[in-house]
Write a protein that holds these residues in place. Structure first.
Motif, mmCIF file in Angstrom:
data_model
loop_
_atom_site.group_PDB
_atom_site.id
_atom_site.type_symbol
_atom_site.label_atom_id
_atom_site.label_comp_id
_atom_site.label_asym_id
_atom_site.label_seq_id
_atom_site.Cartn_x
_atom_site.Cartn_y
_atom_site.Cartn_z
ATOM 1 N N GLY A 111 5.922 167.171 47.274
ATOM 2 C CA GLY A 111 4.778 167.433 48.150
ATOM 3 C C GLY A 111 5.185 167.911 49.522
ATOM 4 N N PHE A 112 6.164 167.246 50.121
ATOM 5 C CA PHE A 112 6.637 167.685 51.438
ATOM 6 C C PHE A 112 7.353 169.031 51.343
ATOM 7 C CE2 PHE A 112 6.033 163.256 52.876
ATOM 8 C CZ PHE A 112 5.366 163.521 54.061
ATOM 9 N N GLY A 113 8.092 169.233 50.243
ATOM 10 C CA GLY A 113 8.772 170.512 50.035
ATOM 11 C C GLY A 113 7.806 171.678 49.929
ATOM 12 N N GLU A 114 6.611 171.430 49.397
ATOM 13 C CA GLU A 114 5.583 172.456 49.249
ATOM 14 C C GLU A 114 4.691 172.561 50.478
ATOM 15 O OE1 GLU A 114 3.522 171.355 45.662
ATOM 16 O OE2 GLU A 114 5.357 171.425 44.478
ATOM 17 N N GLY A 115 4.979 171.757 51.501
ATOM 18 C CA GLY A 115 4.223 171.813 52.750
ATOM 19 C C GLY A 115 2.855 171.163 52.696
ATOM 20 N N LYS A 116 2.635 170.261 51.752
ATOM 21 C CA LYS A 116 1.342 169.593 51.623
ATOM 22 C C LYS A 116 1.231 168.443 52.610
ATOM 23 C CE LYS A 116 0.835 170.593 46.701
ATOM 24 N NZ LYS A 116 0.740 170.015 45.360
ATOM 25 N N ASP A 117 -0.010 168.124 52.961
ATOM 26 C CA ASP A 117 -0.280 166.915 53.728
ATOM 27 C C ASP A 117 -0.443 165.779 52.737
ATOM 28 O OD1 ASP A 117 -0.185 167.621 56.385
ATOM 29 O OD2 ASP A 117 -2.291 168.205 56.472
ATOM 30 N N LEU A 118 0.362 164.744 52.883
ATOM 31 C CA LEU A 118 0.323 163.616 51.973
ATOM 32 C C LEU A 118 -0.046 162.342 52.729
ATOM 33 C CD1 LEU A 118 3.677 164.299 50.079
ATOM 34 C CD2 LEU A 118 1.380 164.960 49.369
#
Length: 140
Positions: A111-118
């Protein structure tokens, strides 16, 4: 009286302030209780009748909320047990350790690698914290 100085050693540990007492007979399934100094969710409760030796006894089976390990305890129903305080502050926290669950850890990394807000759900009790769930709230 003697002029001697008396020194008393405290037997309480730091975890003592993270619990409160509750009568054993009032604890029910799905409650949180401290068993063998571990915060546990109660999954089974049984109560024996009062016998010739006094109090009725409560038998608890609990699952450690951090490790998943099973613990058991037997306590007289009129005595107090330590109950874990679970709190929510609503603020952000930047000093969490990554989870030991490989699938959850991979979801966070991806998720962080894809730039998502988690948003992660953190379970906290008795001075320990653990990331236990993850929610994707979209791209940054």
């Amino acid at each position: 009286m003697s002029d001697e100085e008396h020194h008393f050693e405290s037997k309480a540990d730091a975890g003592a302030s993270k619990t409160y007492p509750q009568q054993a007979g009032t604890i029910r399934k799905n409650a949180y209780v401290v068993i063998k100094n571990r915060p546990c969710k109660v999954v089974e409760v049984s109560t024996s009748k009062t016998g010739k030796h006094g109090h009725a006894k409560c038998h608890y089976v609990g699952i450690d909320i951090f490790t998943g390990k099973k613990y058991e305890d037997v306590v007289p129903s009129s005595h107090n047990c330590d109950v874990s305080l679970l709190t929510e502050s609503g603020g952000t926290k930047d000093d969490l350790r990554l989870p030991t669950d490989d699938a959850l850890l991979q979801q966070i990394k991806d998720g962080f690698g894809e730039g998502k807000d988690l948003v992660v759900t953190v379970m906290s009790a008795m001075g320990e914290e653990q990331i236990c769930a993850l929610k994707d709230i979209g791209p940054k």
